[in-house]
Design an enzyme around this catalytic site. Structure first.
Site, PDB file in Angstrom:
ATOM      1  N   HIS A 384      30.072 -11.659  41.508  1.00  0.00           N
ATOM      2  CA  HIS A 384      31.137 -12.378  42.215  1.00  0.00           C
ATOM      3  C   HIS A 384      30.769 -13.848  42.459  1.00  0.00           C
ATOM      4  O   HIS A 384      31.642 -14.664  42.776  1.00  0.00           O
ATOM      5  CB  HIS A 384      31.424 -11.691  43.558  1.00  0.00           C
ATOM      6  CG  HIS A 384      32.833 -11.879  44.034  1.00  0.00           C
ATOM      7  ND1 HIS A 384      33.713 -12.759  43.446  1.00  0.00           N
ATOM      8  CD2 HIS A 384      33.522 -11.300  45.046  1.00  0.00           C
ATOM      9  CE1 HIS A 384      34.879 -12.713  44.069  1.00  0.00           C
ATOM     10  NE2 HIS A 384      34.785 -11.833  45.050  1.00  0.00           N
ATOM     11  N   ASP A 388      35.580 -14.686  39.795  1.00  0.00           N
ATOM     12  CA  ASP A 388      36.495 -14.337  40.883  1.00  0.00           C
ATOM     13  C   ASP A 388      37.136 -12.986  40.617  1.00  0.00           C
ATOM     14  O   ASP A 388      37.249 -12.546  39.461  1.00  0.00           O
ATOM     15  CB  ASP A 388      37.584 -15.406  41.037  1.00  0.00           C
ATOM     16  CG  ASP A 388      37.024 -16.743  41.494  1.00  0.00           C
ATOM     17  OD1 ASP A 388      35.991 -16.723  42.189  1.00  0.00           O
ATOM     18  OD2 ASP A 388      37.618 -17.777  41.160  1.00  0.00           O
TER      19      ASP A 388
END
Length: 413
Positions: A384, A388
């Site tokens: 992450h 995204d």
């Protein structure tokens, strides 16, 4: 006298460990015969004979650590086993005196014959002796499947104990009987298994890993395969599987979402202008990930043939370090073992990995009706810090759409 050296390791491999010698000192070998196996953090390397000759001296023993290009044995090219054997005693040597003819100073000083246990130990291969050391089970207590009843490495890996209940292990402890006793076996981790464990632990601790899931209808792909598999195999000489379509679908999705094909190097993001997809393969020594290079330029036949070759070489322990170096994305297929759903772990420095799973028929709602369809769960684990959630979900949906409608790949839609 020639030198047998360890292979030259790449920069990413510091050293290795000798796990098995397939020859002994004084043994005659032919060119390219397997002499020893060296296990590194990534792969097991084979050392072969450079020529016909005799291994005169083994310098590095089993479990010894060796460096790149380090001497491990000495070799005499062109020699035979008889050349290196000690000269036989002359047949014209004077006969020994009879006992009554021997004086006090004439008593012969002969070495005692070796005990049977010592002879048995010498007859065992280095791999068997190593397994005995690790497990504590004396090979003389194991039923041998080799020639003449000799105990092999495979016998020690899954020993069948002899019926004699009085037998003991090398350490003197009684051996547990095969009928219901609670037994234990302690075996050190291999270097490869240690390295896999370190990388997996590092991936879970050093990345912000999340996983998104989706499901894909495999019926269109299964119908396509059933229709063309015979013609495909006849034309290309390899069977048509599902992995080639997933590799091509993943390649197309990587083109559309470059962040998934990137990697992190410190504080820098490295965007790769090529598509090298690793395919996780299970072997007897652990999980390995050989890499398909430039998958955007490969045909599906190329992908299928390469994957099958990788699988075969992995089982034989013949994958090279160059086969597993690099990679910008990874696909893992736990479905071949029956996994319904899992969370694949990242393969650093890559930022994403796709997990395939088992195909199961399930009732699905299609245009207001219930249909039984072959469905597969897909999982995408991603870092992450780099990717995204929106990109990750759209990437996985793209793969789903391409698999459910393979014509989109052909039409570049």
């Amino acid at each position: 006298m020639a030198e047998i050296k360890a292979p030259v390791f790449p920069e990413s491999v510091a050293d290795g460990t000798i796990v098995e010698w397939h020859v002994s000192e004084g043994q005659q070998v032919n060119r390219d015969d397997l002499l020893a196996e060296i296990e590194t953090d990534k792969v097991v390397l084979e050392v072969v004979a450079p020529d016909n000759g005799v291994v005169t001296k083994i310098v590095k023993q089993v479990d010894d650590t060796v460096l790149s290009d380090e001497l491990i044995a000495e070799f005499e090219a062109g020699a035979t086993a008889s050349d290196s054997a000690p000269a036989a005693e002359s047949s014209e040597a004077p006969a020994e005196k009879a006992p009554e003819q021997l004086g006090y100073g004439d008593l012969p000083n002969r070495p005692e014959a070796p005990h049977a246990e010592e002879k048995d130990h010498k007859d065992q291969s280095p791999a068997v002796r190593k397994a005995a050391k690790e497990s504590g089970v004396d090979p003389k207590n194991v039923e041998g499947s080799g020639r003449g009843g000799r105990v092999t490495k495979a016998d020690m890996a899954n020993p069948t104990l002899k019926a004699d209940s009085s037998i003991t292990t090398d350490s003197g402890r009684p051996v547990a009987e095969a009928t219901g006793e609670r037994s234990e076996k302690r075996v050190p981790m291999t270097r490869l298994r240690k390295r896999v464990a370190e990388r997996l632990l590092s991936a879970s601790q050093d990345t912000a890993m999340l996983t998104t899931f989706n499901e894909v209808n495999m019926k269109p792909l299964m119908d396509l395969r059933a229709k063309y598999k015979d013609r495909f195999e006849k034309r290309h000489g390899t069977r048509l599987g599902f992995m080639s379509l997933f590799v091509k679908a993943a390649t197309e999705a990587l083109k559309r979402f470059p962040a998934v094909n990137a990697s992190l190097d410190g504080d820098d993001i490295v965007y790769h202008g090529y598509y090298d997809i690793g395919v996780a393969v299970s072997s007897d020594r652990g999980l390995v990930v050989p890499v398909l290079r430039d998958t955007d330029r490969m045909t599906m036949a190329d992908v299928e043939a390469s994957i099958r070759e990788f699988g075969s070489r992995a089982q034989q322990g013949k994958l090279g370090i160059e086969d597993m170096t690099g990679g910008t994305f990874t696909i893992s297929n736990g479905g071949v073992f029956g996994s319904l759903m899992s969370t694949p772990i990242l393969n650093p420095p890559q930022t994403a990995i796709l997990g395939m799973h088992a195909i199961n028929e399930r009732p699905m709602a299609v245009d207001g009706k219930v249909e039984i369809l072959p469905m597969m769960y897909l999982a995408l684990s991603y870092d992450h810090r780099m990717i995204d959630g929106k990109e990750a979900v759209q990437f996985l949906v793209t793969i789903k759409e391409l698999i459910e409608d393979p014509a989109m790949l052909l039409l570049d839609l």
